[in-house]
Design a protein around this motif. Structure first.
Motif, mmCIF file in Angstrom:
data_model
loop_
_atom_site.group_PDB
_atom_site.id
_atom_site.type_symbol
_atom_site.label_atom_id
_atom_site.label_comp_id
_atom_site.label_asym_id
_atom_site.label_seq_id
_atom_site.Cartn_x
_atom_site.Cartn_y
_atom_site.Cartn_z
ATOM 1 N N LYS A 104 1.005 -0.959 0.015
ATOM 2 C CA LYS A 104 -0.235 0.138 -0.002
ATOM 3 C C LYS A 104 0.849 1.282 0.132
ATOM 4 C CE LYS A 104 -1.799 -1.374 3.899
ATOM 5 N NZ LYS A 104 -1.325 -2.469 4.253
ATOM 6 N N SER A 105 1.769 1.228 0.794
ATOM 7 C CA SER A 105 2.775 2.498 1.115
ATOM 8 C C SER A 105 3.379 2.684 -0.413
ATOM 9 C CB SER A 105 3.794 2.421 2.108
ATOM 10 O OG SER A 105 3.129 2.130 3.450
ATOM 11 N N SER A 123 3.159 10.537 6.675
ATOM 12 C CA SER A 123 3.316 9.289 7.076
ATOM 13 C C SER A 123 3.506 9.369 8.723
ATOM 14 C CB SER A 123 4.443 8.555 6.484
ATOM 15 O OG SER A 123 4.644 7.328 6.979
ATOM 16 N N GLU A 125 3.878 6.234 9.781
ATOM 17 C CA GLU A 125 4.418 4.960 10.141
ATOM 18 C C GLU A 125 6.028 4.846 9.911
ATOM 19 O OE1 GLU A 125 2.307 1.735 8.263
ATOM 20 O OE2 GLU A 125 0.735 2.643 9.702
ATOM 21 N N ASP A 171 -0.527 7.978 5.473
ATOM 22 C CA ASP A 171 -0.349 6.837 5.778
ATOM 23 C C ASP A 171 -0.032 6.585 7.232
ATOM 24 O OD1 ASP A 171 0.548 4.222 5.611
ATOM 25 O OD2 ASP A 171 2.369 4.668 4.423
ATOM 26 N N SER A 172 -0.861 6.078 8.175
ATOM 27 C CA SER A 172 -2.294 5.506 7.716
ATOM 28 C C SER A 172 -3.078 6.369 8.908
ATOM 29 C CB SER A 172 -2.176 4.028 7.978
ATOM 30 O OG SER A 172 -1.865 3.926 9.441
ATOM 31 N N ILE A 212 -4.511 5.449 3.904
ATOM 32 C CA ILE A 212 -4.259 4.113 3.918
ATOM 33 C C ILE A 212 -4.893 3.584 5.091
ATOM 34 C CG2 ILE A 212 -2.441 2.390 4.234
ATOM 35 C CD1 ILE A 212 -0.809 3.784 2.381
ATOM 36 N N GLY A 213 -5.411 2.410 5.172
ATOM 37 C CA GLY A 213 -6.519 1.769 6.321
ATOM 38 C C GLY A 213 -5.274 0.316 6.404
ATOM 39 N N HIS A 214 -5.451 -0.090 7.770
ATOM 40 C CA HIS A 214 -5.090 -1.125 7.826
ATOM 41 C C HIS A 214 -6.314 -2.308 8.020
ATOM 42 C CE1 HIS A 214 -1.494 0.113 10.395
ATOM 43 N NE2 HIS A 214 -1.369 0.500 9.059
#
Ligand code: TYD
Ligand code: MG
Length: 452
Positions: A104-105, A123, A125, A171-172, A212-214
């Protein structure tokens, strides 16, 4: 000191309760209700500067609303554009979900680097250095891409105000944190609050935001289902981590169809767009092997030739095994029962394994006839010619049923050099003088005669 306000949220559906209880009334899940600390926001975080307000809402007669398509941002990535329905819509919120490590990233960074617009990649993350290292792997020069490593929405908005980007990527969503809610990042109330703030920002400034989603271990986007209701588009990035192909699908799209599909190949230097998937999904072989059959399927508007492999062998244990990869196991059992009943094949004491190559999953019913042909071919140990392909659904009484847009499938098969395509007799085909032979089948018994 002010009293700390807490509320209870169901972690699976987001329902809110005043006190703890064992089962959620809304989604009936057990032990999912957890306490979260929150403070009522005095004011909402994103405050639109006056000069940036593009529209103030007031009621309009529907016939007075401008109908021309709003210009979309071209992401310079044909697959991504196609899945979104033609580009990134101004003011839209897009959520990209997918398993950890699927890419995704990488996908969004790659798009951010390519975009000809001023892009802010936020970001929570990775550090700026890590992102730079990733960008170097992708080998793209970018002058418009800004990287910010920050998790507090308040500070992110401050930077956005200063930079005025055209597109924002986050992200995220699970790492974001708003000061107005005291519970930790990733909790239901945080996710809700941060998304609300981002939506307000996106709609008021017409800036598209991509999140972005987990996802959780059962494949849903972590956090409440309401997150999916709040955003305009939900994309899913999927694929088998041991295979190189990655598939981008839209689960929800307010601005386009959800049938479209984007295919990428993960390489050492980022994701490569696969513009002609049929050629890469079919393995090239010199020998003809039994049980290998090509199906002409459609994914969205795009024809896709897929290789089906079946292995039928005598069961070693009392209960025969049925195992599938990329195909619905119940559907396989049904097709086996049809073969047994209508064509007299004794498959009851055989193990049957079915595999769709390339690590992709197919829902198109038109793959049925190819599955049946692969099983027959493996059962008889009789290889089928490489130049055959199949496109039809099989019904419970063994009838071969028509499928939609058969002409498009025939044209794709012809383009790829197949000599014969097997379709249902009941498909209306108005193609004239095509180079490919179209074999019409009405029952699976006919198929047995034709191929064995
Ligand atoms: P990543 O984008 O970090 O996944 P996600 O954000 O979904 O968790 O992808 C990480 C994987 O991609 C990692 O295992 C390495 C692989 N990869 C490549 O194969 N080539 C590349 O050029 C890059 C950047 C990553
Ligand atoms: Mg990531």
């Amino acid at each position: 000191m002010a009293k700390v306000k807490t509320t209870f949220f169901c972690q699976s559906c987001g329902a809110q309760y005043a006190k703890w209880q064992g089962q959620c009334n809304a989604c009936k899940a057990w032990n999912t209700i957890a306490e979260e600390v929150l403070q009522k926001p005095e004011k909402s975080e994103w405050k639109t500067p006056v000069n940036q307000t593009k529209r103030a809402a007031k009621p309009l007669k529907i016939k007075d609303i401008d109908v021309f398509e709003e210009a979309r941002y071209d992401s310079l990535d044909a697959e991504f554009n196609r899945v979104l329905g033609g580009g990134i819509v101004p003011g839209s919120l897009t959520l990209l979900g997918g398993e950890p490590g699927i890419g995704k990233s990488t996908l969004l960074l790659q798009i951010a680097l390519k975009l000809p617009y001023k892009t802010l990649y936020v970001s929570g993350e990775e550090s700026q250095k890590q992102i730079k290292m990733r960008a170097e792997r992708i080998h793209l020069d970018a002058n418009n891409c800004y990287i910010l490593t920050e998790t507090k929405t308040q500070r992110i908005f401050k930077q956005i105000e200063a930079l005025e980007p055209d597109i924002v990527i986050v992200d995220s969503i699970q790492t974001l944190h708003s000061d107005y809610i005291e519970s930790s990042s990733g909790s239901i109330s945080q996710i809700k609050e941060c998304t609300t703030e981002l939506i307000k920002f996106a709609k008021e400034t017409a800036t598209p935001v991509i999140l972005i989603g987990h996802i959780t271990k059962d494949g849903n986007i972590a956090g409440p289902k309401i997150l999916e209701h709040m955003v305009d588009t939900v994309l899913q990035f999927e694929g088998d981590r041991n295979h190189v192909f990655r598939i981008l699908r839209a689960h929800k799209n307010r601005f386009g169809s959800t049938n479209e599909l984007g295919i990428y190949e993960m390489q050492g230097s980022g994701l490569r767009e696969v513009s002609n998937p049929s050629e890469v999904l079919i393995s090239k072989k010199d020998e003809e092997l039994s049980g290998h059959v090509i199906a002409a399927t459609l994914e969205g508007a795009r024809p896709l030739m897929i290789e089906v492999q079946a292995l039928v062998s005598t069961a070693v244990y009392g209960t025969p095994q049925r195992s599938t990869t990329g195909f619905n196991a119940k559907r396989l059992n049904m097709l086996l029962a049809v073969l047994e009943k209508r064509a007299g094949f004794r498959l009851g004491a055989k193990d049957v394994f079915l595999n769709i190559t390339g690590g992709i999953t197919v829902d198109d019913p038109a793959i049925d006839l190819a599955v049946v042909a692969a099983i027959l071919s493996s059962n008889e140990d009789a290889p089928l010619s490489h130049s055959f392909c199949f496109a039809a659904e099989v019904g419970l009484s063994g009838e071969v049923r028509p499928v939609q847009r058969v002409e498009q499938r025939i044209l794709e098969a012809e383009k790829l050099g197949f000599s014969t395509i097997f379709v249902s007799k009941y498909n209306k085909i108005s193609l004239k003088n095509s180079a490919i032979k179209v074999e019409l089948v009405s029952k699976i018994e006919d198929l047995v005669d034709l191929i064995i």
